[in-house]
Design an enzyme around this catalytic site. Structure first.
Site, PDB file in Angstrom:
ATOM      1  N   ARG A 151       0.859  -1.201   0.000  1.00 38.31           N
ATOM      2  CA  ARG A 151       0.000   0.000   0.000  1.00 38.31           C
ATOM      3  C   ARG A 151       0.886   1.239   0.000  1.00 38.31           C
ATOM      4  NH1 ARG A 151      -3.153   0.494   4.784  1.00 38.31           N
ATOM      5  NH2 ARG A 151      -4.242   2.208   3.762  1.00 38.31           N
ATOM      6  N   SER A 152       0.399   2.282  -0.624  1.00 40.33           N
ATOM      7  CA  SER A 152       1.268   3.440  -0.835  1.00 40.33           C
ATOM      8  C   SER A 152       1.783   4.016   0.482  1.00 40.33           C
ATOM      9  CB  SER A 152       0.538   4.506  -1.641  1.00 40.33           C
ATOM     10  OG  SER A 152      -0.547   5.003  -0.900  1.00 40.33           O
ATOM     11  N   ARG A 167       5.878   4.418   0.739  1.00 44.41           N
ATOM     12  CA  ARG A 167       6.553   5.702   0.979  1.00 44.41           C
ATOM     13  C   ARG A 167       7.591   5.613   2.093  1.00 44.41           C
ATOM     14  NH1 ARG A 167       1.591   9.924  -0.062  1.00 44.41           N
ATOM     15  NH2 ARG A 167       0.642   8.610  -1.663  1.00 44.41           N
ATOM     16  N   GLU A 185       7.170 -11.434   0.190  1.00 47.09           N
ATOM     17  CA  GLU A 185       8.560 -11.094   0.479  1.00 47.09           C
ATOM     18  C   GLU A 185       8.669  -9.573   0.420  1.00 47.09           C
ATOM     19  OE1 GLU A 185       7.558 -12.778  -2.075  1.00 47.09           O
ATOM     20  OE2 GLU A 185       8.148 -11.727  -3.889  1.00 47.09           O
TER      21      GLU A 185
END
Lengths: 357, 204
Positions: free
Chosen positions: B112-113, B117, B137
């Site tokens: 997920r972003s 990030r 992984e």
């Protein structure tokens, strides 16, 4: 024990604590128990040991055994080591019988393949030791350990680990004095006064039958399948009834057939004001279970949770003809165990999520 | 007629309700997004460790060679406990959810972003018909350890419907109904035996 062997024991314990203190316990009660054992040990260390009398040394021998034993089981009861999913089932079974807050179920992993056993004293003996600790150090240990040994190599074998329900049954028997009361009723004297082979045999057999029936309340006849494998055709010994008789007794209980011993056990339990033996599982039909689609079974309640082991056994025993037949033997083994584990853990996770949302 | 390509929220809900797509446990409906489903980091991990052997050997599995799993340490957490991702450490975890895909749906996993990030990334494709928790992984490219809570939504899966159906179990499978992360079995690939013979018999 003399002063030098006392010192030796003290040093050995120091080494054990040094190794065990790096253990991480996800269960705060285990952590607290470890911390309390260590606090007690610190109190013992600062005593003036050279002035200990023979009685002091004997009392400390008992306390040291208690500490060593506690560490042994705590070491193998971290989340990484213990069969967590099955222990959660045992905790639910325990709460049907005894207030659970006082007790912690712990496991020790053995290198012997058939080494399933319960290790412990009854409440009376346990209280004696606690009194010694209280009198000498004005210290109370909050929890008691329910200590179960199992083979290390089978820690993720949910088929064989059904035997742990039987071992928990031994704890309940000791705690509620079921066999002791059966003995009293039959021989008209306390079981500690048993002297003859026949008396010893009766007491031991009553304990095994009770543990079998206790387990059957939750896992149906699953442990009988295992028993028939490890002790096939065994005749009665001084410690255990004949395998055939044990299996028959479980069948009679499951079928709710009348049986003098079962009735007597129920009578003793009723007189003690505790739970009665009852069928506490909700059978899952293998044909309609999730397993046939290679997915965990959607467990709906605690009674079904206990029944997942029986579902696993049925699936395994028919694996030459059912959906597993297309897989290699080792794959079948892993599939069944994985599906049992995930069925249990999904139920646990959903329950804890619902409680906290 | 069912459309091909990326499945949207309505498609995903229909598949789940019909039982064709299994995601258990799905703790919150809100995990189903417009074009993806968020999956949670499970409670079982494999972490790379240094051992006595000098390197990972992915050549043909032999009696004399240590299994690849010996380079990994298995560890568990309870849901809600934390796990640390360390820089340069290979980590495999299982999704909390057990998945079963329809025979004509492929899933593609990504971080997920919110976690991408921070430097955590993954790339995994799940074949049609797959069943089990997904071994994910994670590559961590940051330079500071990151604490992640088990049970958190760490990855998202996008689902694509294919033209025809495939049979997952037509060929031999190394990963079936797994519920804990499984270390690589790269050295169990059957064609490695051929490559081994080529190396031994043809270039002497």
């Amino acid at each position: 024990m003399n002063h030098k062997t006392f010192e030796l024991n003290l040093t050995q314990l120091e080494e054990s604590f040094s190794k065990s203190k790096s253990n991480k316990y996800s269960n705060p009660r285990k952590k607290k128990h470890f911390d309390q054992l260590r606090e007690l040990f610190e109190k013992i260390k600062v005593e003036n040991h050279s002035e200990f009398t023979k009685e002091d040394l004997e009392d400390h021998f008992q306390i040291f055994q208690f500490l060593f034993n506690g560490l042994e089981f705590l070491d193998d009861s971290t989340l990484n080591a213990t069969p967590y999913e099955i222990v959660t089932g045992l905790e639910r079974a325990l709460s049907d019988w005894i207030p659970q807050e006082t007790f912690i179920i712990v496991t020790s992993l053995s290198n012997k393949i058939n080494h399933f056993s319960f290790e412990g004293n009854n409440a009376e003996k346990n209280n004696q030791l606690r009194k010694i600790i209280k009198d000498r150090y004005d210290y109370e240990i909050e929890h008691r350990l329910i200590k179960i040994n199992l083979p290390k190599v089978l820690v993720r074998d949910y088929l064989t680990c059904v035997v742990l329900y039987h071992e928990l049954g031994h704890f309940i028997d000791l705690e509620l004095n079921v066999s002791a009361k059966l003995f009293q009723n039959k021989f008209g004297k306390p079981h500690i006064l048993m002297f003859t082979k026949e008396e010893f045999r009766y007491y031991a057999h009553a304990g095994e039958y009770f543990a079998d029936l206790f387990a059957a309340q939750y896992i149906e006849d699953s442990s009988s399948i295992y028993l028939n494998y490890v002790a096939h055709n065994h005749s009665a010994s001084n410690t255990h009834p004949a395998t055939f008789d044990r299996i028959q007794k479980v069948l009679q209980f499951i079928n709710q057939d009348s049986d003098p011993l079962i009735e007597e056990i129920q009578h003793v339990l009723q007189q003690s004001g505790v739970s009665q033996l009852a069928l506490r599982y909700e059978t899952i039909d293998p044909e309609t279970s999730g397993f046939t689609n290679l997915i965990p079974h959607k467990v709906e309640n605690v009674n079904q949770l206990h029944a997942v082991y029986k579902l696993g056994w049925e699936t395994w025993m028919k694996s030459d003809d059912n959906f597993l037949s297309r897989f290699e033997r080792r794959e079948r083994y892993h599939i069944v165990n994985n599906l049992i584990e995930k069925s249990i853990s999904n139920f646990n996770v959903q329950e804890i999520w619902a409680k906290n949302i | 007629m069912d459309h091909k390509g990326l499945l949207t929220k309505g498609d995903l809900k229909t598949l789940i309700e019909s039982g064709d797509l299994v995601i258990e446990p799905l703790l919150q409906d809100s995990q189903i997004g417009e074009i993806s489903i968020d999956l949670r980091i499970g409670t079982d991990f494999l972490t790379s460790q240094l051992g006595r052997d000098p390197y990972l050997d992915t050549s043909m599995d032999g009696e004399q060679k240590p299994p690849l799993k010996s380079f990994f340490n298995e560890t568990r957490r309870n849901i809600g406990e934390s796990f640390l991702f360390h820089p340069s450490q290979v980590v495999l975890f299982s999704t909390l959810e057990y998945i079963k895909l329809p025979k004509n749906v492929i899933a593609i996993l990504s971080t997920r972003s919110s976690y991408s990030r921070l430097g955590l990334s993954t790339s995994t494709i799940i074949q049609p018909g797959y069943c089990g928790c997904i071994s994910v992984e994670v590559n961590y490219s940051g330079n500071t350890p990151i604490k992640v809570v088990t049970g958190a939504r760490l990855v998202q899966a996008r689902f694509y419907r294919l033209e025809g159906e495939t049979e997952y179990f037509n060929g031999p499978r190394k990963y079936i109904c797994q519920v804990r992360p499984i270390a690589s079995k790269a050295n169990e690939d059957k064609d490695l035996a051929v490559l081994d013979r080529i190396a031994r018999d043809n270039f002497e």
